[in-house]
Design a protein around this motif. Structure first.
Motif, mmCIF file in Angstrom:
data_model
loop_
_atom_site.group_PDB
_atom_site.id
_atom_site.type_symbol
_atom_site.label_atom_id
_atom_site.label_comp_id
_atom_site.label_asym_id
_atom_site.label_seq_id
_atom_site.Cartn_x
_atom_site.Cartn_y
_atom_site.Cartn_z
ATOM 1 N N ILE A 152 51.904 14.601 4.438
ATOM 2 C CA ILE A 152 50.799 14.244 5.643
ATOM 3 C C ILE A 152 50.289 12.967 5.661
ATOM 4 O O ILE A 152 50.180 12.425 7.019
ATOM 5 C CB ILE A 152 49.665 15.117 5.006
ATOM 6 N N LEU A 153 50.189 12.277 4.751
ATOM 7 C CA LEU A 153 49.756 10.742 4.847
ATOM 8 C C LEU A 153 50.737 10.054 5.431
ATOM 9 O O LEU A 153 50.655 9.206 6.319
ATOM 10 C CB LEU A 153 49.513 10.096 3.420
ATOM 11 N N THR A 179 50.788 11.088 9.143
ATOM 12 C CA THR A 179 49.739 10.348 9.860
ATOM 13 C C THR A 179 49.916 9.028 10.163
ATOM 14 O O THR A 179 49.610 8.506 11.325
ATOM 15 C CB THR A 179 48.521 10.761 9.165
ATOM 16 N N GLU A 180 49.970 8.210 9.037
ATOM 17 C CA GLU A 180 50.386 6.890 9.238
ATOM 18 C C GLU A 180 51.415 6.530 10.332
ATOM 19 O O GLU A 180 51.031 5.712 11.246
ATOM 20 C CB GLU A 180 50.872 6.421 7.834
ATOM 21 N N ILE A 222 50.178 7.519 13.988
ATOM 22 C CA ILE A 222 49.255 6.405 14.612
ATOM 23 C C ILE A 222 49.686 4.988 14.887
ATOM 24 O O ILE A 222 49.487 4.201 15.794
ATOM 25 C CB ILE A 222 47.933 6.230 13.488
ATOM 26 N N ILE A 270 42.419 4.833 10.246
ATOM 27 C CA ILE A 270 42.357 6.257 10.733
ATOM 28 C C ILE A 270 43.074 7.211 9.873
ATOM 29 O O ILE A 270 42.581 8.348 9.540
ATOM 30 C CB ILE A 270 43.291 6.350 11.972
ATOM 31 N N ALA A 271 44.197 6.766 9.181
ATOM 32 C CA ALA A 271 44.682 7.428 7.926
ATOM 33 C C ALA A 271 43.886 7.947 6.918
ATOM 34 O O ALA A 271 43.830 9.088 6.583
ATOM 35 C CB ALA A 271 46.042 6.790 7.433
ATOM 36 N N ALA A 308 40.411 7.989 7.144
ATOM 37 C CA ALA A 308 39.435 8.744 7.983
ATOM 38 C C ALA A 308 39.862 10.351 7.915
ATOM 39 O O ALA A 308 39.047 11.021 7.446
ATOM 40 C CB ALA A 308 39.070 8.244 9.126
ATOM 41 N N VAL A 309 41.235 10.297 8.098
ATOM 42 C CA VAL A 309 41.745 11.698 8.141
ATOM 43 C C VAL A 309 41.624 12.537 6.636
ATOM 44 O O VAL A 309 41.021 13.390 6.405
ATOM 45 C CB VAL A 309 43.247 11.634 8.481
ATOM 46 N N LEU A 310 41.731 11.573 5.731
ATOM 47 C CA LEU A 310 41.715 11.859 4.260
ATOM 48 C C LEU A 310 40.489 12.193 3.725
ATOM 49 O O LEU A 310 40.227 13.205 3.205
ATOM 50 C CB LEU A 310 42.172 10.684 3.475
ATOM 51 N N GLY A 325 37.940 13.260 5.710
ATOM 52 C CA GLY A 325 37.744 14.369 6.516
ATOM 53 C C GLY A 325 38.241 15.532 5.727
ATOM 54 O O GLY A 325 37.609 16.497 5.561
ATOM 55 N N ILE A 326 39.375 15.643 5.270
ATOM 56 C CA ILE A 326 40.034 16.950 4.627
ATOM 57 C C ILE A 326 39.213 16.764 3.472
ATOM 58 O O ILE A 326 38.907 18.177 2.936
ATOM 59 C CB ILE A 326 41.621 16.352 4.321
#
Lengths: 235, 296
Positions: free
Chosen positions: B251-252, B255-256, B259, B271-272, B274-276, B278-279
Motif C-alpha cells: 500500500i505504501l 501510494t508513493e 502520487i 501525502i503518503a 498523511a494516508v498512513l 488516516g488509516i
C-alpha cells in the motif's frame, strides 16, 4: 522424584515464598492447596524454572535443577500445565500438540503420544484443525494437559485445572488426571482451589498460607482436619 | 490506462522492497516486542555485500545475480544474528526502553562504521543483471523491475513456508504468542530469537541488493529512508503481523508511486504519510493487527 527445600522467592520487595519445602514421591499424586496469593502458582513456576529463587534448592530425579534453564528442565521429564492454560491460541490444536512434542525426535514415539492423548481426550481429535483459541474452556484445559503429555513427562505439575471450566467437565478432567497417573505412572503435583476434590484424588497434601506451608499430611487425614474443614472445605 | 499500469508496476516493485525490509521489523517485534532500529542498516550492509560480490562476478549474467543475492542474504543473516547475540541479548529481561535506545545506537554505529570503511561518497552499483527493457504497447518494463517483483514474491512464499510449515517456524509463532508456555514445551527461546533475526536480516539483505539494482548508487546512509518507510509499513499492516507487513508495504509503495506520478509529486512523502495517519486513525492496531491485551 521432586524435592523442594526451603525455597525463597520474591517479586521485588514483596516476598512470595518464605521457605517452602515439599516432596513428591515416584508415582504419587500430591496436592498443594490454599487460598489466593498463598504462593501455590509461584511454587510451581519456581520448580519449572520460570522464576528464580533467592534461596533454597529444587532437586528433580536426584539432581539439582535450581539454576537450570526452563527448556532443559522440561527435557529432563518435567511437564508443567500452567495457570490459565497458556495454550498457543493462534495455533491449531494440531500445532499445539506438535509443539508439545518439540523435544522428541522419534516420530513413532510422537505418534504413540498423540494416540494416547486422543485416547483420553477424544474431543481433541475432532478439533484438530481448529484454532486453539476458539475451543471452550474445558477443551482448552484438555489441550493444555494433552500438550504436556506429548512431551513424555515423568512428572507433571497441574496448576488449577478446574479453573474456569464448566462444572460437568471438572469431574471428567479429574478422572483423566487419575488415569494418567495410574496408566503411565506419571507423578503429579496438583495445585487446586477446590480442596475437596484435590484431597480426594491425592495421597499427600500441603496447605499453603502467605508463602508458608502451614499444614501437611496424608490427604485422607487432612480431609477430617477440623481447622481445614472450616477454612477450605466448606465446613 | 498504460500510465496506470506503468505506475502500478513501479509501485509494486517499490512496495516489494519495502515488504522485504518490513518483514524483519515485524518478526522481531513479534517475538521480542521491540523495534530493531538497526534493521535498516542491515539492509544497507546487504547492498554493500552485493556491491563487492557483484564486482568480482561476471556481469550481465542471471547466475551472478543469484550468487550476489545469496551472498548478501547469508552475510546479513550472520550480521543480524551477531547483533542480537552480542548487543541485544545481554539487555533482555531489562526494561524495553533500554533495548530500544541500544538499537538506535547500533543503527548509528553501523551507519558511521559504514562511512569509515566504505566512505561517504555514493558508489555506482555494478550492472549484474542484463539491462533489458521490454516494451509492450507503450508499457515500459525493465528487467530489473521484473526481477525485483519475482524475487521478492518468491522470498515471501519461502518465508510463508518457513514460518507456517516448519517446526522452527511454528516454534517462532509459539514464542511470539506466549514465551513462557513456549519454554514449558521445551523450546529454547534463544535459538528461536537467533532464527528470527537471521531470517529477517536475510530478507533485508535481499532487499538491499534489489533496491541497489533499481536505484543504482549506494552509500552508508542509504538505509535510513527506506528503513523508516518499511517500519511505517509494518505499523500500518499491524506490527507483529507477517502478512500485514507485506500488505502495508505494498500500500505504501503504491501510494508513493501514484502520487509521484501526479502533479503533487513534490509532496509525495507528505501525502503518503498523511494516508498512513488516516488509516491508523481508523484502525489504530494496523490493517491486520488485532488489539491484544498485554499479559503481565
Amino acid at each position: 522424584m521432586l524435592e523442594v527445600s526451603n525455597l525463597f522467592v520474591s517479586y521485588g520487595a514483596i516476598a512470595a515464598l518464605r521457605g517452602i519445602s515439599l516432596r513428591v514421591e515416584k508415582g504419587a499424586i500430591v496436592t498443594l492447596i490454599g487460598g489466593n496469593g498463598a504462593g501455590k502458582t509461584t511454587t510451581l513456576r519456581t520448580v519449572s524454572g520460570l522464576h528464580r529463587p533467592l534461596g533454597g534448592t529444587v532437586r528433580f530425579l536426584g539432581e539439582d535443577i535450581t539454576h537450570v534453564p526452563v527448556h532443559k528442565i522440561v527435557a529432563r521429564g518435567l511437564g508443567h500445565v500452567p495457570e490459565g492454560r497458556m495454550i498457543f491460541s493462534n495455533l491449531t490444536v494440531d500445532e499445539n500438540l506438535a509443539m508439545g512434542a518439540y523435544l522428541l525426535k522419534d516420530k513413532a514415539a510422537i505418534a504413540r503420544n498423540r494416540d494416547y492423548v486422543f485416547g483420553i481426550f477424544p474431543r481433541l481429535k475432532e478439533r484438530l484443525r481448529q484454532t486453539a483459541g476458539t475451543l471452550s474452556g474445558g477443551e482448552q484445559q484438555m489441550l493444555a494437559i494433552g500438550r504436556a503429555l506429548m512431551g513424555d513427562p515423568k512428572f507433571l505439575m497441574l496448576d488449577e485445572p478446574s479453573l474456569g471450566i464448566a462444572p460437568r467437565l471438572i469431574s471428567t478432567i479429574f478422572e483423566k488426571i487419575i488415569e494418567i497417573n495410574r496408566d503411565r505412572g506419571i507423578a503429579i503435583l496438583l495445585v487446586e482451589q477446590n480442596a475437596n476434590l484435590a484431597l480426594e484424588i491425592s495421597s499427600y497434601a500441603y496447605v499453603m498460607e502467605t508463602g508458608h506451608v502451614t499444614v501437611e499430611g496424608r490427604s485422607e487425614e487432612l480431609r477430617d482436619n477440623p481447622q481445614l474443614k472450616a477454612a477450605y472445605l466448606g465446613g | 490506462m498504460t500510465e496506470f499500469l506503468q505506475q502500478l508496476l513501479n509501485g509494486l516493485s517499490l512496495g516489494a522492497i519495502y515488504a522485504l525490509i518490513a518483514l524483519g521489523y515485524t518478526m522481531v517485534y513479534g517475538v521480542l516486542r521491540f523495534i530493531n532500529f538497526a534493521h535498516s542498516d542491515v539492509f544497507m550492509v546487504g547492498a554493500f555485500i552485493g556491491y563487492f560480490a557483484g564486482q568480482r562476478l561476471p556481469h550481465d549474467s542471471v547466475l551472478s545475480g543469484f550468487a550476489t543475492l545469496a551472498a548478501a542474504m547469508a552475510g546479513c543473516a550472520v550480521l543480524g544474528i551477531l547483533i542480537e547475540r552480542v548487543v541485544y541479548r545481554p539487555l533482555r529481561g531489562g526494561p524495553t526502553l533500554n533495548v530500544l535506545i541500544t538499537a538506535i545506537g547500533m543503527s548509528l554505529f553501523l551507519e558511521y562504521t559504514g562511512q569509515l570503511v566504505f566512505g561517504a561518497t555514493p558508489r555506482p552499483f555494478p550492472s549484474i543483471i542484463p539491462a533489458r527493457i521490454i516494451s509492450i504497447h507503450g508499457l515500459v518494463i525493465s528487467m530489473n523491475q521484473v526481477i525485483v517483483i519475482v524475487v521478492a514474491a518468491l522470498l515471501m512464499v519461502a518465508l510463508e513456508l518457513a514460518v507456517y510449515r516448519t517446526k522452527i517456524g511454528t516454534a517462532m509463532r509459539a514464542v511470539a504468542l506466549n514465551p513462557k508456555a513456549a519454554q514449558l514445551v521445551g523450546i529454547n527461546i534463544d535459538v528461536v530469537i537467533s532464527f528470527t533475526f537471521g531470517l529477517g536480516s536475510a530478507l533485508a539483505g535481499a532487499g538491499g541488493v534489489l533496491y541497489a539494482l533499481n536505484y543504482p548508487s549506494i552509500d552508508p546512509l542509504m538505509g535510513v529512508v527506506p528503513g523508516l518507510k518499511a517500519f511505517v509499513a509494518a505499523v500500518l499492516g499491524g506490527v507483529g503481523n507477517i502478512p500485514g507487513a507485506a500488505l502495508g508495504a505494498l500500500i505504501l509503495g503504491m501510494t508513493e508511486t501514484f502520487i509521484d506520478g501526479s502533479r503533487w509529486s513534490t509532496y509525495k512523502d507528505a501525502i503518503a504519510f498523511a494516508v498512513l495517519i488516516g488509516i491508523l486513525l481508523f484502525r489504530p492496531a494496523g490493517l491486520l493487527g488485532r488489539y491484544a491485551t498485554e499479559k503481565v
